[in-house]
Scaffold this motif. Structure first.
Motif, short mmCIF file in Angstrom:
data_model
loop_
_atom_site.label_atom_id
_atom_site.label_comp_id
_atom_site.label_asym_id
_atom_site.label_seq_id
_atom_site.Cartn_x
_atom_site.Cartn_y
_atom_site.Cartn_z
N MET A 1 -10.77 5.66 8.26
CA MET A 1 -10.84 5.57 6.76
C MET A 1 -11.80 6.71 6.38
SD MET A 1 -13.79 2.65 6.15
CE MET A 1 -14.11 3.26 4.71
N ARG A 2 -11.71 6.97 5.16
CA ARG A 2 -12.48 7.83 4.49
C ARG A 2 -13.38 7.47 3.44
NH1 ARG A 2 -9.57 13.37 5.57
NH2 ARG A 2 -8.88 13.07 7.70
N GLN A 3 -14.54 7.93 3.32
CA GLN A 3 -15.48 7.97 2.18
C GLN A 3 -15.54 9.14 1.50
OE1 GLN A 3 -19.02 5.98 3.86
NE2 GLN A 3 -17.90 4.12 3.94
N PHE A 4 -15.61 8.97 0.05
CA PHE A 4 -15.93 10.22 -0.75
C PHE A 4 -17.06 10.18 -1.58
CE2 PHE A 4 -11.26 9.55 0.22
CZ PHE A 4 -10.90 10.95 0.93
N LYS A 5 -17.28 11.47 -2.13
CA LYS A 5 -18.13 11.70 -3.32
C LYS A 5 -17.48 12.06 -4.59
CE LYS A 5 -22.31 13.73 -2.88
NZ LYS A 5 -23.50 14.80 -2.77
N ILE A 17 -15.98 10.15 7.73
CA ILE A 17 -14.50 9.64 8.28
C ILE A 17 -14.98 8.62 9.30
CG2 ILE A 17 -12.62 10.29 9.57
CD1 ILE A 17 -12.87 12.97 8.34
N ILE A 18 -14.42 7.53 9.29
CA ILE A 18 -14.52 6.28 10.33
C ILE A 18 -13.31 6.14 11.08
CG2 ILE A 18 -15.31 4.04 10.65
CD1 ILE A 18 -16.98 4.45 7.99
N CYS A 19 -13.20 6.06 12.35
CA CYS A 19 -12.18 5.87 12.94
C CYS A 19 -11.93 4.42 12.78
CB CYS A 19 -12.56 5.93 14.74
SG CYS A 19 -11.18 5.37 15.72
N ASN A 20 -10.67 4.22 12.45
CA ASN A 20 -10.10 2.92 12.21
C ASN A 20 -10.08 1.88 13.33
OD1 ASN A 20 -9.23 4.33 9.75
ND2 ASN A 20 -8.78 2.24 9.09
N GLN A 21 -9.87 2.48 14.60
CA GLN A 21 -9.80 1.55 15.72
C GLN A 21 -11.23 1.18 16.29
OE1 GLN A 21 -6.98 0.67 17.29
NE2 GLN A 21 -8.09 -0.26 18.88
N GLU A 36 -12.33 16.78 15.62
CA GLU A 36 -10.92 16.36 15.22
C GLU A 36 -10.51 15.10 15.20
OE1 GLU A 36 -8.10 18.81 14.94
OE2 GLU A 36 -9.67 20.59 14.88
N VAL A 37 -9.80 14.68 14.18
CA VAL A 37 -9.29 13.38 14.46
C VAL A 37 -7.73 13.06 13.87
CG1 VAL A 37 -11.49 12.39 12.99
CG2 VAL A 37 -9.63 13.09 11.66
N LEU A 38 -7.18 12.23 14.26
CA LEU A 38 -5.84 12.07 13.77
C LEU A 38 -5.69 11.21 12.59
CD1 LEU A 38 -2.55 12.06 14.76
CD2 LEU A 38 -3.15 9.63 15.47
N THR A 39 -5.20 11.95 11.41
CA THR A 39 -4.84 11.09 10.16
C THR A 39 -3.34 10.79 10.23
OG1 THR A 39 -6.69 12.56 9.24
CG2 THR A 39 -5.13 11.47 7.66
N VAL A 40 -3.36 9.53 9.94
CA VAL A 40 -1.60 9.14 9.79
C VAL A 40 -1.78 8.75 8.19
CG1 VAL A 40 0.29 7.45 10.19
CG2 VAL A 40 -1.33 8.47 12.01
N GLU A 41 -0.44 9.33 7.40
CA GLU A 41 -0.28 8.74 6.14
C GLU A 41 1.22 8.34 6.09
OE1 GLU A 41 -3.55 11.37 3.42
OE2 GLU A 41 -1.54 12.26 3.73
N LYS A 42 1.44 7.31 5.45
CA LYS A 42 2.78 6.61 5.59
C LYS A 42 3.09 6.00 4.33
CE LYS A 42 6.99 5.30 6.99
NZ LYS A 42 8.19 6.13 6.71
N GLN A 43 4.10 6.48 3.76
CA GLN A 43 4.77 5.81 2.48
C GLN A 43 5.71 5.05 2.87
OE1 GLN A 43 3.85 6.06 -1.14
NE2 GLN A 43 5.09 4.15 -1.15
N TRP A 44 5.51 3.58 2.85
CA TRP A 44 6.88 2.89 3.50
C TRP A 44 7.80 2.77 2.35
CZ3 TRP A 44 7.29 1.60 8.45
CH2 TRP A 44 6.04 1.64 8.95
N GLY A 45 9.12 2.72 2.98
CA GLY A 45 10.27 2.51 1.98
C GLY A 45 11.04 1.32 1.93
N TYR A 46 12.25 1.43 1.28
CA TYR A 46 12.99 0.21 1.07
C TYR A 46 13.52 -0.32 2.48
CZ TYR A 46 17.10 -2.14 -0.29
OH TYR A 46 17.95 -3.34 -0.59
N GLU A 53 4.26 0.27 -0.16
CA GLU A 53 2.91 0.55 0.27
C GLU A 53 2.57 1.92 0.87
OE1 GLU A 53 2.53 -4.51 1.52
OE2 GLU A 53 2.00 -2.83 2.86
N PHE A 54 1.55 2.32 0.49
CA PHE A 54 0.92 3.73 1.13
C PHE A 54 -0.04 3.14 2.25
CE2 PHE A 54 -1.82 7.23 1.39
CZ PHE A 54 -1.14 8.17 1.63
N HIS A 55 0.09 3.53 3.51
CA HIS A 55 -0.94 3.17 4.39
C HIS A 55 -1.64 4.35 4.94
CE1 HIS A 55 1.03 -0.89 5.89
NE2 HIS A 55 0.97 -0.79 4.53
N GLN A 56 -2.83 4.31 5.15
CA GLN A 56 -3.46 5.66 5.71
C GLN A 56 -4.44 5.09 6.80
OE1 GLN A 56 -6.92 6.74 5.28
NE2 GLN A 56 -6.48 8.61 5.99
N PHE A 57 -4.79 5.91 7.88
CA PHE A 57 -5.89 5.52 8.60
C PHE A 57 -6.17 6.84 9.37
CE2 PHE A 57 -3.66 5.56 12.94
CZ PHE A 57 -2.50 5.15 12.66
#
Ligand SMILES: [Zn+2]
Length: 80
Positions: A1-5, A17-21, A36-46, A53-57
């Motif tokens: 997860m990410r925190q922003f200013k 950046i906080i490791c979701n696991q 380095e971090v692995l960033t996953v972003e997924k827009q789930w579809g039909y 839903e948009f998922h990110q971790f």
């Protein structure tokens, strides 16, 4: 997860950046992650149960290594 200013609607800077696991905090200096971090972003579809839903971790390298070691088929690794 990410925190922003948040500066305004268009401008924001990553502050953490906080490791979701595992919950490990990845140091971020001037908007740049110091590990380095692995960033996953997924827009789930039909064709999924998560349509629209948009998922990110984010995941630290140690958790990534644990995850891929559980794969039945290893990741493809090739030189850059
Ligand atoms: Zn982790």
């Amino acid at each position: 997860m990410r925190q922003f200013k948040i500066y305004n609607k268009q401008e924001k800077e990553i502050t953490k950046i906080i490791c979701n696991q595992c919950g490990k905090e990845i140091e971020v200096v001037n908007g740049i992650a110091k590990e380095e971090v692995l960033t996953v972003e997924k827009q789930w579809g039909y064709f999924s149960d998560k349509d629209t839903e948009f998922h990110q971790f984010d995941m630290c390298e140690q958790c990534y290594d644990k995850l891929i070691s559980s794969f039945r088929i290893p990741v493809e690794i090739r030189p850059e």
